[in-house]
Design an enzyme around this catalytic site. Sequence first.
Site, PDB file in Angstrom:
ATOM      1  NE  ARG A 274      -0.854  -1.001   4.816  1.00 23.67           N
ATOM      2  CZ  ARG A 274      -0.196  -2.351   5.195  1.00 23.67           C
ATOM      3  NH1 ARG A 274      -0.394  -3.109   4.296  1.00 23.67           N
ATOM      4  NH2 ARG A 274       0.373  -2.638   6.308  1.00 23.67           N
ATOM      5  CD  GLU A 359      -3.608  -4.219   3.137  1.00 28.51           C
ATOM      6  OE1 GLU A 359      -4.527  -5.031   2.703  1.00 28.51           O
ATOM      7  OE2 GLU A 359      -2.746  -4.055   2.482  1.00 28.51           O
ATOM      8  CG  HIS A 390     -26.914  16.913  -3.765  1.00 28.98           C
ATOM      9  ND1 HIS A 390     -27.864  17.607  -3.787  1.00 28.98           N
ATOM     10  CD2 HIS A 390     -25.968  17.684  -4.162  1.00 28.98           C
ATOM     11  CE1 HIS A 390     -27.630  18.756  -4.115  1.00 28.98           C
ATOM     12  NE2 HIS A 390     -26.308  18.955  -4.225  1.00 28.98           N
TER      13      HIS A 390
HETATM   14  O1  F6P Z   1      -4.160  -9.353   0.688  1.00 27.68           O
HETATM   15  C1  F6P Z   1      -3.293  -8.081   0.765  1.00 27.68           C
HETATM   16  C2  F6P Z   1      -2.194  -7.959   0.041  1.00 27.68           C
HETATM   17  O2  F6P Z   1      -1.288  -8.706   0.444  1.00 27.68           O
HETATM   18  C3  F6P Z   1      -2.243  -6.096   0.191  1.00 27.68           C
HETATM   19  O3  F6P Z   1      -1.379  -6.023   1.047  1.00 27.68           O
HETATM   20  C4  F6P Z   1      -1.356  -5.950  -1.315  1.00 27.68           C
HETATM   21  O4  F6P Z   1      -1.246  -4.752  -1.647  1.00 27.68           O
HETATM   22  C5  F6P Z   1      -2.269  -6.802  -1.881  1.00 27.68           C
HETATM   23  O5  F6P Z   1      -2.616  -8.033  -1.203  1.00 27.68           O
HETATM   24  C6  F6P Z   1      -1.431  -7.471  -3.319  1.00 27.68           C
HETATM   25  O6  F6P Z   1      -0.662  -8.297  -3.141  1.00 27.68           O
HETATM   26  P1  F6P Z   1       0.536  -8.370  -4.330  1.00 27.68           P
HETATM   27  O7  F6P Z   1       1.139  -7.167  -4.708  1.00 27.68           O
HETATM   28  O8  F6P Z   1       1.548  -9.508  -3.536  1.00 27.68           O
HETATM   29  O9  F6P Z   1      -0.210  -9.100  -5.429  1.00 27.68           O
END
Ligand code: F6P
Length: 550
Positions: A274, A359, A390
């Site tokens: 993230r 997260e 709205h």
């Molecule tokens: O399931 C959550 C997660 O691990 C997130 O933290 C992450 O951004 C997403 O899945 C995708 O993970 P990846 O980039 O390894 O496919």
Amino acid sequence: MNAQSRTKLNHTPEWTALGKHREQFGQTHLRQLFADHPERGAGYILRVGDLYLDYSKHLVTDETLRLLRELADAAGVAELRDAMFRGEKINTTEDRAVLHTALRAPRDAVIEVDGENVVPAVHAVLDKMAAFADRIRSGEWTGHTGKPIKNIVNIGIGGSDLGPAMAYEVLRSFTDRSLTVRFVSNVDGADLHEAVRDLDPAETLFIVASKTFTTIETITNATSARNWLLTGLRAEQDAVAKHFVALSTNAEKVADFGIDIANMFEFWDWVGGRYSYDSAIGLSLMIAIGPDRFREMLDGFHLVDEHFRTAPTEANAPLLLGLLGIWYGGFFDAQSHAVLPYSHYLSKFTAYLQQLDMESNGKSVDRDGNPVEWQTGPVVWGTPGTNGQHAYYQLIHQGTKVIPADFIGFAEPVADLLPGLVAQHDLLMANFFAQTQALAFGKTPDEVRAEGVAEELVPHKTFRGNHPTTTILADSLTPSVLGQLIALYEHKVFVQGAVWNIDSFDQWGVELGKVLAKKIEPVLTEGTGGEQLDSSTAALVAAYRTRRGR
Ligand code: F6P
């Protein structure tokens, strides 16, 4: 104070002092706070880069802010921040450094992880991305049949989707409008179907974005996309090299999938999903806006990184925003936090922040594994402001809940807006300013009566006000400003996690559902293994199978 010896947050003298202060604060109204200090609106502001941040409409006094800063000091926020910037392994449950700030560090910076300077590798990947983006944008990179690439489809989920998808929308006016850029995340086949149904495979590039390259949704969609491509081109596996690139930390899995490692753009385990869209995960965005704009965005991130690292506590914007959230969660029982942008281009901004915040700080044990006894991360929600006005603003104005909200607006409309539409910007912004005014000051029963409203309707037309808001006004929506905004929120989330003493950089909470889905799938398809299911799930699965004729 280190995590081991740390007194529980709610037993610290600083928390107790805030509790007492909250009792004294009582129902103090913003009307009163502004009347007491007429200069409050011009005084409670911070300027960071291109951002003008007004926090005057918060339920705080100088005393509140002082007590909150003392809480941050006692919790060791500055020490943890410095450890993060130094590359220490502050993500303790995964034993990883947390170094998204290295992704936007200048070329000559030195940031070490396990004794190795990571900055040269960051810039080597950025350079490789830029060269690739230029080849796509110029038409030099051609597909299997020799046609230039016109369509980019990013396949990823969570942090490998939300960031580039959000930023592509935000920066649309900077994109090459001759390219079609789409984002596929959902394992529901409808997502990929809608993304590719009108595309020519010969002109389509798939970017498979996955930090781990094991995420089932992404690998499933990437496999289906490969089938679609090869079928459409009537080609063999060798066509994949011209139409698929990967963004990942896992070269082995990328190769297993059949993507040439030369076409992989790397990042590292010290970049959380993230926190990753300014890494290789941003390739689709870089192709859309061009490498120079992408670098401007990184500079915007870096500007706020430096602000967070060096600004004094009284003038540190991420620190302030983090502490305000702690105040409302801890002492007003606020459960949610609304982010309400007044820009159509920020339509995916709050969805992006949901992952970033929820997260990261959706945790209920502290760094040592003890249950926490205080509110942690809020439910983050919101959509572009005027649409919300709205729909759900009624509840913010007159409902029973405390909902702190961030209002984000821009002084200038985007540069390429049709001239005939520019005048609408003032109307948009009039709404922007009016809403925080109404939320703060409301309308008293006497004011309602003075309008001649019948007495029985007075309670219905009264606005209590006193709803806290932050206003962030930026000059205009540029790549740099987007970087500044995202870094502001990243560090706000950091501050809150540091005070709450939780690990903001793991996400174990997503694992159980993944494991159970793997177990349930064969029950749906083969009808085997259902005896392990609870009675509710077993009945639901049976109903599903019946409807599927199984
Ligand atoms: O399931 C959550 C997660 O691990 C997130 O933290 C992450 O951004 C997403 O899945 C995708 O993970 P990846 O980039 O390894 O496919």
